[in-house]
Design a protein around this motif. Structure first.
Motif: not given
Ligand SMILES: Cc1cc2nc3c(=O)[nH]c(=O)nc-3n(C[C@H](O)[C@H](O)[C@H](O)COP(=O)(O)OP(=O)(O)OC[C@H]3O[C@@H](n4cnc5c(N)ncnc54)[C@H](O)[C@@H]3O)c2cc1C
Length: 382
Positions: A6-13, A28-30, A42-44, A101-105, A148-150, A268-271, A280-282
């Motif tokens: 659940i969640g197709a970010g860096h951790a999910g993929v 893989l649910f996104s 995303l900033v770019a 792996a739903t990440g952060a908000l 840093i993001l700002g 796994a991941g930011d969640a 909060c780290s890729m």
């Molecule tokens: C603008 C920006 C710049 C960043 N720069 C850096 C950097 O330079 N270096 C670094 O290390 N980190 C950086 N980060 C942080 C990094 O992107 C995160 O640490 C990383 O994306 C975490 O991966 P994740 O898979 O845990 O979560 P995410 O990548 O956030 O993916 C989680 C996914 O789960 C999905 N999801 C949530 N709930 C559900 C649900 N119920 N069903 C299905 N899907 C769901 C979300 O929509 C999202 O797509 C940055 C973040 C942002 C926003």
């Protein structure tokens, strides 16, 4: 063996890749409607310096070739961890194991929750699309938050030809990473580029005018801009986990094998939170995705699990001639702040120590020796 992720970010993929490689069927649910992408880019994307097609984690045919069922635009709305069922888009599927792996908000202060089309956080591709529609040379952007993001947003806004103001509530920039000396150098460098920086003030209110954001600061001053970008932090997205009965404080609670309290459910991941800390780290999210998938497959096959050791990742930022590096403690009262060789008016290299132990290093404009100092800081924290 069928695994639902659940969640197709860096951790999910990454979890999907590893689980598939280990022979599992993977769904893989996104929640998003676009292919998974590098979130840091995303900033770019928001300021027109990258296209979505250029920041994808994997091309569309990779998922097909791997045999991964990628369900886009499929937010998971219910998760039953006793029966291991997942509901998305009105369809319920049963799995042998699940990875959350739903990440952060993004954290949204009250003024950013009122739905003004001029006020946006930057956390997903939809935010980037909305922001980009308001970016134009000669326009104004106010960035709320001097982390840093700002700062990256401010520099990108400048490169897009915008007039840029940063508003930071604390009395220095990047307060979580930088002590006073490094922050002053950072401030000077931004001001040299004609970025206006307001420190020590918060935004109290923003008018809901669709064309312009009118910001009122806590001292009564007002600012106007076509775009207000809110960048004041993030928090783990635990909404689904809480509904499913998982333990979640700062993030979903896991052990060092990335197991939750439900057998067959890993996270796994930011969640997640590990050792009481949410990160909060890729890089860490990707490693955790890998470990969670390896361990879930091992669990389902009755094998022993791999221990996950959390690491303190350094912050490393480079844009043209702008370089920022830091790791560990920002310093302050009770800490010694040593200037390292090579510091000048516009270059700063400091080492934070306590009782002779290196606990933090901060560098702007120079990277020399950073890795060695960072290694010493990691040992200091160990
Ligand atoms: C603008 C920006 C710049 C960043 N720069 C850096 C950097 O330079 N270096 C670094 O290390 N980190 C950086 N980060 C942080 C990094 O992107 C995160 O640490 C990383 O994306 C975490 O991966 P994740 O898979 O845990 O979560 P995410 O990548 O956030 O993916 C989680 C996914 O789960 C999905 N999801 C949530 N709930 C559900 C649900 N119920 N069903 C299905 N899907 C769901 C979300 O929509 C999202 O797509 C940055 C973040 C942002 C926003």
């Amino acid at each position: 063996m069928h695994i639902g992720i659940i969640g197709a970010g860096h951790a999910g993929v990454e979890a999907a890749r590893v689980a598939r490689e280990a022979g599992a069927a993977v769904t893989l649910f996104s929640a998003e409607d676009v292919l998974p992408y590098y979130r840091p880019r995303l900033v770019a994307l928001a300021f027109g310096h990258a296209e979505l097609s250029g920041i994808q984690l994997r091309p569309a045919d990779w998922y097909t070739a791997q045999g991964i069922e990628l369900r886009l635009n499929a937010p998971v709305t219910a998760l039953d961890l006793t029966n291991r069922t997942v509901e998305a888009g009105g369809v319920t599927q049963r799995f042998d194991g699940v990875i959350v792996a739903t990440g952060a908000l993004p954290v949204l202060p009250p003024f950013a929750r009122e739905g003004s089309p001029a006020v946006w956080p930057l956390w997903n591709a939809e935010h980037a699309r909305r922001i980009r529609s308001r970016v134009r040379p000669g326009g104004q952007v106010v960035v709320v938050g001097g982390g840093i993001l700002g700062i990256e947003s401010a520099l990108r806004g400048l490169d897009a030809g915008m007039e840029v103001t940063i508003v930071e509530l604390m009395d220095r920039l990047m307060p979580a990473q930088f002590g006073a000396r490094a922050s002053v150098v950072l401030l000077r460098r931004l001001q040299d580029r004609h970025i206006h920086v307001i420190l020590g003030h918060g935004v109290k209110a923003v008018s809901a005018d669709p064309q312009t954001a009118r910001l009122t600061l806590d001292d009564g001053h007002t600012l106007e801009a076509e775009l207000c970008l809110v960048s004041v932090g993030s928090r783990p997205d635990t909404s689904l986990a809480l509904l499913a009965g998982l333990d979640a404080g700062r993030g979903i609670v896991t052990d060092h094998f990335l197991q939750t309290r439900f057998a067959g459910c890993f996270a796994a991941g930011d969640a997640i939170q590990l050792e009481g800390l949410a990160r909060c780290s890729m890089k860490e999210a990707t490693t955790q995705g890998k470990v969670a998938a390896t361990n879930l497959v091992a669990f389902l096959e009755g094998r022993s699990l791999q221990f996950y050791q959390a690491e303190t990742s350094p912050l490393s930022f480079r844009a043209k001639d702008f370089e920022i590096y830091s790791i560990g403690h920002p310093g302050g009262v009770g800490y010694e702040d040593h200037l390292l060789d090579g510091s000048t008016e516009s270059v700063i290299r400091t080492l934070v120590m306590k009782d002779g132990i290196p606990l933090g290093v901060q560098m702007i404009g120079s990277r020399e020796g950073f890795d060695e100092y960072a290694a010493a800081v990691k040992r200091g924290h160990a």
